[in-house]
Design a protein around this motif. Structure first.
Motif, PDB file in Angstrom:
ATOM      1  N   ASN A 209       0.822  -1.207   0.000  1.00  0.00           N
ATOM      2  CA  ASN A 209       0.000   0.000   0.000  1.00  0.00           C
ATOM      3  C   ASN A 209       0.861   1.263   0.000  1.00  0.00           C
ATOM      4  OD1 ASN A 209      -2.568   1.163  -0.093  1.00  0.00           O
ATOM      5  ND2 ASN A 209      -2.672   1.422   2.132  1.00  0.00           N
ATOM      6  N   ALA A 210       2.084   1.131  -0.525  1.00  0.00           N
ATOM      7  CA  ALA A 210       2.997   2.279  -0.557  1.00  0.00           C
ATOM      8  C   ALA A 210       2.586   3.267  -1.655  1.00  0.00           C
ATOM      9  CB  ALA A 210       4.422   1.796  -0.793  1.00  0.00           C
ATOM     10  N   LYS A 211       2.785   4.540  -1.392  1.00  0.00           N
ATOM     11  CA  LYS A 211       2.441   5.578  -2.370  1.00  0.00           C
ATOM     12  C   LYS A 211       3.635   5.802  -3.297  1.00  0.00           C
ATOM     13  CE  LYS A 211      -0.975   7.811   0.577  1.00  0.00           C
ATOM     14  NZ  LYS A 211      -1.414   9.059   1.259  1.00  0.00           N
ATOM     15  N   VAL A 212       3.892   4.805  -4.109  1.00  0.00           N
ATOM     16  CA  VAL A 212       4.997   4.836  -5.066  1.00  0.00           C
ATOM     17  C   VAL A 212       4.464   4.456  -6.434  1.00  0.00           C
ATOM     18  CG1 VAL A 212       6.809   4.354  -3.384  1.00  0.00           C
ATOM     19  CG2 VAL A 212       5.601   2.455  -4.474  1.00  0.00           C
ATOM     20  N   ALA A 213       5.206   4.811  -7.471  1.00  0.00           N
ATOM     21  CA  ALA A 213       4.760   4.549  -8.838  1.00  0.00           C
ATOM     22  C   ALA A 213       5.945   4.192  -9.720  1.00  0.00           C
ATOM     23  CB  ALA A 213       4.040   5.766  -9.409  1.00  0.00           C
ATOM     24  N   VAL A 214       5.673   3.355 -10.707  1.00  0.00           N
ATOM     25  CA  VAL A 214       6.622   3.056 -11.779  1.00  0.00           C
ATOM     26  C   VAL A 214       6.010   3.565 -13.071  1.00  0.00           C
ATOM     27  CG1 VAL A 214       7.738   1.230 -13.117  1.00  0.00           C
ATOM     28  CG2 VAL A 214       7.609   1.039 -10.626  1.00  0.00           C
ATOM     29  N   LEU A 215       6.779   4.307 -13.849  1.00  0.00           N
ATOM     30  CA  LEU A 215       6.270   4.881 -15.098  1.00  0.00           C
ATOM     31  C   LEU A 215       6.856   4.149 -16.297  1.00  0.00           C
ATOM     32  CD1 LEU A 215       6.538   8.736 -14.425  1.00  0.00           C
ATOM     33  CD2 LEU A 215       4.759   7.137 -13.690  1.00  0.00           C
ATOM     34  N   SER A 216       6.089   4.093 -17.373  1.00  0.00           N
ATOM     35  CA  SER A 216       6.634   3.561 -18.613  1.00  0.00           C
ATOM     36  C   SER A 216       7.642   4.557 -19.173  1.00  0.00           C
ATOM     37  CB  SER A 216       5.518   3.320 -19.636  1.00  0.00           C
ATOM     38  OG  SER A 216       4.987   4.550 -20.090  1.00  0.00           O
ATOM     39  N   LYS A 217       8.604   4.062 -19.910  1.00  0.00           N
ATOM     40  CA  LYS A 217       9.668   4.917 -20.433  1.00  0.00           C
ATOM     41  C   LYS A 217       9.107   6.024 -21.316  1.00  0.00           C
ATOM     42  CE  LYS A 217      13.856   4.746 -23.283  1.00  0.00           C
ATOM     43  NZ  LYS A 217      14.758   3.860 -24.076  1.00  0.00           N
ATOM     44  N   SER A 218       8.168   5.676 -22.198  1.00  0.00           N
ATOM     45  CA  SER A 218       7.618   6.671 -23.117  1.00  0.00           C
ATOM     46  C   SER A 218       6.818   7.740 -22.378  1.00  0.00           C
ATOM     47  CB  SER A 218       6.740   5.979 -24.167  1.00  0.00           C
ATOM     48  OG  SER A 218       5.748   5.188 -23.547  1.00  0.00           O
ATOM     49  N   TYR A 219       6.034   7.337 -21.366  1.00  0.00           N
ATOM     50  CA  TYR A 219       5.249   8.314 -20.613  1.00  0.00           C
ATOM     51  C   TYR A 219       6.160   9.234 -19.794  1.00  0.00           C
ATOM     52  CZ  TYR A 219       1.753  10.265 -17.463  1.00  0.00           C
ATOM     53  OH  TYR A 219       0.957  11.134 -16.759  1.00  0.00           O
ATOM     54  N   ALA A 220       7.192   8.656 -19.197  1.00  0.00           N
ATOM     55  CA  ALA A 220       8.125   9.465 -18.407  1.00  0.00           C
ATOM     56  C   ALA A 220       8.830  10.498 -19.287  1.00  0.00           C
ATOM     57  CB  ALA A 220       9.149   8.566 -17.727  1.00  0.00           C
ATOM     58  N   LYS A 221       9.231  10.068 -20.478  1.00  0.00           N
ATOM     59  CA  LYS A 221       9.915  10.982 -21.391  1.00  0.00           C
ATOM     60  C   LYS A 221       8.978  12.091 -21.855  1.00  0.00           C
ATOM     61  CE  LYS A 221      12.475  11.049 -25.758  1.00  0.00           C
ATOM     62  NZ  LYS A 221      12.966  10.214 -26.899  1.00  0.00           N
ATOM     63  N   GLU A 222       7.751  11.716 -22.186  1.00  0.00           N
ATOM     64  CA  GLU A 222       6.779  12.691 -22.681  1.00  0.00           C
ATOM     65  C   GLU A 222       6.459  13.754 -21.640  1.00  0.00           C
ATOM     66  OE1 GLU A 222       4.016  14.235 -25.535  1.00  0.00           O
ATOM     67  OE2 GLU A 222       5.533  12.670 -25.732  1.00  0.00           O
ATOM     68  N   ASN A 223       6.388  13.333 -20.383  1.00  0.00           N
ATOM     69  CA  ASN A 223       5.997  14.247 -19.314  1.00  0.00           C
ATOM     70  C   ASN A 223       7.168  14.720 -18.461  1.00  0.00           C
ATOM     71  OD1 ASN A 223       2.788  14.202 -19.223  1.00  0.00           O
ATOM     72  ND2 ASN A 223       3.492  12.142 -19.722  1.00  0.00           N
ATOM     73  N   LYS A 224       8.414  14.412 -18.927  1.00  0.00           N
ATOM     74  CA  LYS A 224       9.627  14.876 -18.247  1.00  0.00           C
ATOM     75  C   LYS A 224       9.653  14.460 -16.773  1.00  0.00           C
ATOM     76  CE  LYS A 224      10.386  18.831 -21.320  1.00  0.00           C
ATOM     77  NZ  LYS A 224       9.351  18.422 -22.298  1.00  0.00           N
ATOM     78  N   LYS A 225       9.372  13.194 -16.551  1.00  0.00           N
ATOM     79  CA  LYS A 225       9.380  12.635 -15.204  1.00  0.00           C
ATOM     80  C   LYS A 225      10.603  11.737 -15.031  1.00  0.00           C
ATOM     81  CE  LYS A 225       5.349  14.224 -13.723  1.00  0.00           C
ATOM     82  NZ  LYS A 225       5.222  15.129 -12.550  1.00  0.00           N
ATOM     83  N   THR A 226      11.238  11.818 -13.877  1.00  0.00           N
ATOM     84  CA  THR A 226      12.403  10.985 -13.589  1.00  0.00           C
ATOM     85  C   THR A 226      12.241  10.340 -12.218  1.00  0.00           C
ATOM     86  OG1 THR A 226      13.588  12.884 -12.660  1.00  0.00           O
ATOM     87  CG2 THR A 226      13.953  12.395 -15.003  1.00  0.00           C
ATOM     88  N   VAL A 227      13.097   9.369 -11.934  1.00  0.00           N
ATOM     89  CA  VAL A 227      13.077   8.692 -10.635  1.00  0.00           C
ATOM     90  C   VAL A 227      13.347   9.706  -9.530  1.00  0.00           C
ATOM     91  CG1 VAL A 227      14.195   6.953  -9.198  1.00  0.00           C
ATOM     92  CG2 VAL A 227      13.773   6.488 -11.619  1.00  0.00           C
TER      93      VAL A 227
END
Length: 489
Positions: A209-227
């Protein structure tokens, strides 16, 4: 004597031998090319099914989406307060279950207990529609519904429309993306099984129940999200712990969350939309499907074979051409090559009347003459096989080097569910467009050549030589010493 004579005759008739060998080589090369391309098509389809269906998954259990009743509509609606302050930007998220009706989480255990089931894992597919906008010169409450999909994030869509505002105006953007709730205790099956964590880490079994997320590579790149950064969904912040790269093509899921968090987010406590099932024996998949359908009513069971039937696009077209047209073309060319080789061999024997007639006059029996002709034909066949294998390998290498891109579209199988081609909760045209974009994948075609294909080519070469030798040997066996004397005169 046989070997010496064979070597001398082949060296004397190099041109004729090369013509016969090349005819066989073209047919054999076409067979290798068609077989290798067909194998590449199958591999490409398997990659698509793994990306959209789940690695190691033999079937999925879902529940079909029911049609809206009365005047109800499943299109997401958003309420905003239209303020006079034009500088104020408002944002609203609407989370909906995607692909079909929810199933009780307890059904996962029930499915896992069925005969022939090795393991079963539940997952929850959600669609998040995010609206950002600003309003001017209005005091009434405004409501807007997503109208159309466009070029948004991977698998998502953005659209711009005008809300209904009294005494004012507004502008807003709509972005839709997919979320999958993953059973963190068993990640070998399910939506995250087809991706590799290339940055950061994946979920831990203790973080249910941790508030953590894994993003797909394409979505992370599109939305400028990093670890290390955060992703906010409906006011809840999730720390990004990893970036997932799919094993092939694009991911059909943008954001992965622990299953319990996804259930809370989608107001679907103890619910799943898809149960991924792995059978104990791949040969008994149909029997397991029947067992689940019989013992667990109200569900739709879809196997990988069912899903394969829904794949369309250029991949399906090319696969059909390779399987149907390519197969019959190969057979036709092979028959023609064998026939031409037989006719050329028979014609060559006819031009050697004096030679074979003289040999018979010297005491050679018909079987020895026939053996000589068949030996020469088999050598020609082997030469043709070697050339054909070389040409076929060259063609297969060229296809792999070029790696033409093929598109694969996955249609609905009727069951909905994550990765099953169902639309995002039965939304409007915008959501349907986003779903269509999400279920369209691009794969690179390769042409692998197996040992079996090489063995088949060698067998065809020998068969072609034997057929040509049989025709030539039959012609040679009918010659008599008198034929040699007539040819001299």
């Amino acid at each position: 004597m046989f070997g010496i004579y064979l070597k001398r005759e082949l060296s004397r008739r190099k041109k004729a031998a090369l013509v016969i060998a090349m005819g066989l080589a073209l047919g054999i090369a076409l067979v290798i090319t068609v077989n290798s391309v067909s194998a590449g098509m199958q591999q490409a389809q398997d990659k698509v099914l793994q990306s959209l269906y789940g690695l190691g998954t033999d079937m999925t259990v879902t529940k079909a989406q029911s049609a809206p009743t009365g005047n109800s509509s499943s299109r997401p609606k958003f309420d905003f307060d239209a303020k006079s302050d034009s500088s104020r930007t408002q944002s609203s998220d609407r989370v909906m279950t995607q692909g079909g009706q929810s199933l009780k989480s307890s059904l996962v255990t029930e499915v896992a207990a069925q005969k022939g089931v090795a393991s079963a894992v539940g997952a929850l597919s959600l669609n998040v529609t995010k609206v950002d906008g600003s309003f001017t010169q209005g005091k009434a409450k405004s409501s807007t519904t997503q109208q159309q999909g466009g070029q948004g994030g991977p698998g998502g869509g953005t659209s711009t429309g005008q809300p209904q505002v009294q005494g004012g105006g507004a502008s807003f953007d709509v972005n839709s993306y997919s979320v999958a709730g993953v059973d963190v205790a068993d990640q070998d099956l399910g939506p995250l099984a087809t991706s590799k964590i290339t940055k950061g880490r994946t979920f831990t079994a203790s973080g249910t129940n941790a508030k953590v997320a894994v993003l797909s590579k394409s979505y992370a790149k599109e939305n400028k999200k990093t670890v290390g950064k955060t992703l906010t969904i409906s006011g809840t912040k999730y720390t990004i712990i990893g970036i997932a790269t799919p094993d092939s093509s694009d991911s059909t899921t943008d954001v992965y969350l622990p299953l319990k968090q996804a259930q809370t987010l989608g107001d679907a406590k103890n619910k799943v939309t898809t149960i991924y099932v792995q059978a104990t024996d791949s040969k008994q998949i149909d029997a397991v499907k029947s067992t689940i359908q019989k013992n667990i009513s109200g569900t739709t069971v879809t196997t990988s074979a069912d899903l394969a039937d829904t794949v369309s696009g250029s991949l399906s077209t090319a696969a059909n051409l390779a399987t149907n047209v390519g197969k019959w073309l190969s057979i036709a060319v092979l028959v023609a090559a064998f026939l031409v080789a037989a006719l050329l061999t028979s014609s060559a024997v006819s031009r050697r009347v004096r030679e074979f007639g003289t040999l018979k006059a010297l005491g050679w029996p018909s079987r020895k003459v026939t053996r000589q002709v068949v030996g020469e034909s088999i050598v020609n066949g082997l030469l043709g096989g070697a050339l054909g294998i070389a040409l076929g390998l060259g063609a297969a290498y060229a296809v792999t080097a070029i790696s033409p891109k093929l598109t694969a579209e996955l249609g609905s199988t009727g069951g909905g569910g994550g990765g099953m081609g169902g639309g995002p909760g039965g939304g409007g045209p915008g959501q349907q467009a986003a779903s269509a974009a999400k279920n369209t994948m691009e794969v690179a075609l390769s042409a692998p050549v197996s040992v079996t294909t090489i063995a088949l080519a060698a067998g065809l070469a020998i068969a072609g030589g034997l057929i040509a030798g049989a025709m030539g040997g039959w012609r040679a066996s009918r010659m008599r010493p008198a034929d040699a004397l007539r040819s001299v005169s």
